[in-house]
Write an enzyme that holds these catalytic residues in place. Structure first.
Site, PDB file in Angstrom:
ATOM      1  N   HIS A 169       0.815  -1.030   0.010  1.00  0.00           N
ATOM      2  CA  HIS A 169      -0.167  -0.014  -0.001  1.00  0.00           C
ATOM      3  C   HIS A 169       0.866   1.208   0.160  1.00  0.00           C
ATOM      4  O   HIS A 169       1.206   1.692   1.143  1.00  0.00           O
ATOM      5  CB  HIS A 169      -0.891  -0.122   1.194  1.00  0.00           C
ATOM      6  N   HIS A 175      -3.903   2.769  -3.484  1.00  0.00           N
ATOM      7  CA  HIS A 175      -4.130   2.515  -1.963  1.00  0.00           C
ATOM      8  C   HIS A 175      -3.447   1.195  -1.697  1.00  0.00           C
ATOM      9  O   HIS A 175      -2.683   1.012  -0.823  1.00  0.00           O
ATOM     10  CB  HIS A 175      -5.559   2.440  -1.972  1.00  0.00           C
ATOM     11  N   GLU A 210     -17.354  -3.644  24.989  1.00  0.00           N
ATOM     12  CA  GLU A 210     -16.653  -4.680  25.003  1.00  0.00           C
ATOM     13  C   GLU A 210     -15.269  -4.710  24.118  1.00  0.00           C
ATOM     14  O   GLU A 210     -14.303  -5.075  24.838  1.00  0.00           O
ATOM     15  CB  GLU A 210     -17.501  -5.986  24.561  1.00  0.00           C
ATOM     16  N   HIS A 267     -27.957 -14.909  25.457  1.00  0.00           N
ATOM     17  CA  HIS A 267     -27.120 -14.725  26.615  1.00  0.00           C
ATOM     18  C   HIS A 267     -26.165 -15.884  26.888  1.00  0.00           C
ATOM     19  O   HIS A 267     -25.396 -15.881  27.740  1.00  0.00           O
ATOM     20  CB  HIS A 267     -27.685 -14.030  27.612  1.00  0.00           C
TER      21      HIS A 267
END
Length: 672
Positions: free
Chosen positions: A37, A269, A419, A481
């Site tokens: 890149h 890129h 999280e 859960h």
């Protein structure tokens, strides 16, 4: 101590010429590799040159200087920018052959920066956005340590280069929100605002006002021309002078700057420019030198920058030499190794206390009681939870103080419902040094932070993940859960220790294992429901959990069947063995808190534990990771579907994970 003054002897070369050295090395390295890149390094070369020449506090010949500024390349695909900087400033091990062999096996210059490959690579980046969150963790670690030992020993900035892709990733929102809330004013993000993605213009997919977005999260913001050295330097100076909030500096750049036919387009890129375009770029940049060739005067100017912070470095050394023992201990590597004996004594005290306690409690509670012993013994231990503190049991009643903006003398971080950001920030804290981070959520939400757990393992970082509510045993919250596939998924990750203790003693031992493993992360998998403590015949002196598996009860030595279990199911195995004994069947009970550690034991020990009798494995999860230990004809009792919403005892009965079911499986295995 926070400033960075250039030494007078630095060779004077204009910034654009210095930046062009980065551009040339980057396009040459990508061309030699036939992949990579080039666009981002060429576009951000001016920004990086100003940062390294005027603002970054570092010492090339001591890359581990604890009070150095941290430089994180979150846009890790532009790795040739970092490798070029490390080579030009004289970091050890980054000679020109490393750049010539970019992306080749056995060299330090991997396609994306990999921590540990070479000094100066502060973190592994490439998965976009991770570096931003790592930088937040590093900046938080700097403030935590500064609050403990003062400016003389800890006073540095964290700089992060991030691209459009980093800021599109969801983790960036979690990270910038946390950083703004905590007021991490020594964090400066340099946004490579080139408006290009792989698909083309960013207009195809995003229209966010990034400055407004960051400002809404409590950041200072400004915009500069990313190719104007004076503007860049002024912006950096202003950001360093005002550390009331973290800073976003949006640097308007042209991707592939200097490539006359491809700059400003996605063509630069992720592919080499090609020989013809590189020839044209050399003419455009007035760079007549051969590939990988840097003129002597220019190299001398860059190498001088690698030593420009000598005055600050020497002042820090004097401060360190004058520090007390506790202050010096924070800079030991690995962190807290000097506290090994204290840690062992804390674990021994916890085990002795638990052995005298006949109560049945969830392993998450036993974990919290273990922390009562560990936290005062290990000041480097910094805890936290993703808004589940009471459920996870990660905060002690007497030994924790919350961290907040302007109050960094605490040792507990309320990460909020972030999280992924929590996990990546903990990686940054561990990488920074001086801190052993642990953080918690429910086991099912390891899905939300799995990329960062993987990077903990890849970087060999001691990050401790406390994951509670580990099975259908959490009950009424239901299958959304209730983790069933997560244990096998985590066990599939190389260099991750999955620790599922079965009782109080094993929980304390698993904390010891996690702390003693300095080069791998640990996942402590803990129950919501209560479990009995099973005092084993071998006593408490040895950490038997460290063997990965061990025999709790050998059934008198002549076993008819072996019951293998982890976590809460060890108690079920114990009940089943008692029932089988009433039928004259000798069932040995084996607890297997860690498959990874058991795999590392000798074949003879493994055979001693597993035996040759029929094996029944019991775990309230899917079977995939158990096939390593089960032979054809052996049996597994666990989950093969998602759970359901009901009280935990009803669920274990419904899914056939009971002592009676274990007895039936054992009896049937003896008939076949």
């Amino acid at each position: 101590m926070g400033g960075a003054q250039a030494d007078d002897q630095a060779v004077k070369v204009d910034k654009r010429t210095m930046a062009n050295a980065i551009r040339a090395l980057s396009m040459d390295g990508v061309e030699a590799a036939k992949s990579g890149h080039p666009g981002m390094p060429m576009g951000m070369a001016d920004v990086a040159t100003v940062l390294f020449s005027e603002h970054l506090k570092f010492k090339a010949d001591d890359p581990a200087w604890p009070d150095r500024d941290r430089f994180v390349l979150s846009a890790g695909h532009g790795s040739m920018l970092l490798y070029s900087l490390l080579h030009l400033t004289g970091y050890p091990g980054m000679d020109i052959d490393q750049l010539r062999n970019f992306r080749q096996l056995g060299f330090k210059t991997a396609g994306h920066p990999e921590y540990g490959h070479a000094p100066g690579i502060e973190t592994t980046t490439g998965p976009l956005g991770q570096g931003v969150a790592n930088a937040v963790g590093m900046a938080l670690a700097e403030r935590l340590l500064n609050a403990r030992v003062g400016d003389g020993l800890v006073d540095h900035h964290t700089f992060c280069i991030a691209g459009d892709g980093c800021l599109m990733e969801g983790i960036s929102h979690e990270a910038i929100s946390l950083a703004g809330h905590l007021g991490l004013g020594k964090l400066i993000v340099l946004f490579d605002d080139n408006a290009i993605t792989i698909d083309g213009s960013t207009d195809l997919s995003v229209s966010d006002d990034q400055l407004a977005r960051f400002a809404a999260s409590g950041w200072n913001t400004m915009r500069v021309d990313g190719h104007n050295a004076e503007e860049i330097s002024t912006a950096l100076a202003n950001a360093k002078a005002d550390d009331s909030k973290p800073w976003l500096i949006a640097c308007k750049t042209v991707i592939g700057f200097g490539s006359p036919n491809k700059q400003g387009t996605s063509a630069t890129h992720g592919a080499p420019l090609g020989k013809d375009e590189i020839k044209a770029a050399r003419a455009e940049l007035n760079w007549p030198h051969a590939p990988f060739e840097i003129p002597q005067e220019l190299m001398e100017a860059w190498r001088a920058l690698g030593q420009r912070n000598n005055t600050a470095y020497e002042a820090w050394q004097e401060a360190f030499n004058s520090a007390d023992a506790d202050g010096k201990a924070l800079f030991r590597s690995p962190t807290a190794r000097n506290r090994a004996d204290v840690m062992v004594k804390a674990i021994e005290a916890a085990k002795a206390q638990f052995a005298d306690d006949s109560a049945s409690r969830a392993t998450r509670i036993w974990s919290q009681l273990t922390l009562d012993h560990l936290v005062p013994a290990i000041p480097e231990l910094i805890g936290g939870s993703a808004d589940l503190t009471g459920s996870n049991g990660t905060r002690t009643k007497e030994h924790h103080t919350p961290v907040s903006s302007g109050a960094f003398n605490g040792n507990y971080v309320n990460y909020g419902v972030r999280e992924h950001g929590m996990a990546a920030a903990m990686n940054g804290m561990a990488l920074h040094g001086g801190i052993i981070p642990y953080g918690a959520t429910f086991l099912v939400f390891t899905d939300y932070c799995r990329p960062s757990i993987r990077l903990s393992a890849l970087m060999e970082q001691r990050v401790i993940y406390v994951m509670t509510h580990d099975s259908i045993g959490l009950g009424e919250d239901g299958p959304t859960h209730q983790p069933v596939e997560h244990l096998s998924a985590l066990r599939a990750m190389p260099n991750v220790l999955v620790l599922r203790p079965g009782d109080a003693i094993e929980t304390a031992e698993c904390w010891q294992i996690a702390l003693e493993n300095e080069k791998r992360p640990s996942v402590l998998v803990l129950t919501r429901q209560s479990v009995p403590t099973m005092l084993r015949s071998g006593g408490l002196d040895e950490n038997l959990s460290a063997k990965g598996a061990y025999v709790i009860d050998d059934a008198g030595g002549e076993r008819d069947v072996t019951l293998l279990a982890t976590g809460s199911e060890v108690g079920l195995a114990t009940s089943a063995a008692s029932m089988l004994a009433g039928d004259g069947i000798k069932a040995a009970i084996v607890s297997m808190p860690s498959f990874e550690l058991f795999r590392e034991q000798s074949p003879s020990y493994q055979h001693l534990v597993l035996g040759s009798a029929p094996r029944i494995a019991i775990e309230a999860a899917v079977a995939q990771s158990w096939h390593e230990w089960l032979r054809p004809g052996d049996r597994f009792l666990g989950m093969s579907s998602y759970g359901a919403s009901a009280p935990a005892p009803k669920l274990f009965e419904h899914f056939g994970i009971t002592a009676a079911a274990i007895v039936d499986a054992a009896q049937n295995s003896l008939k076949s």
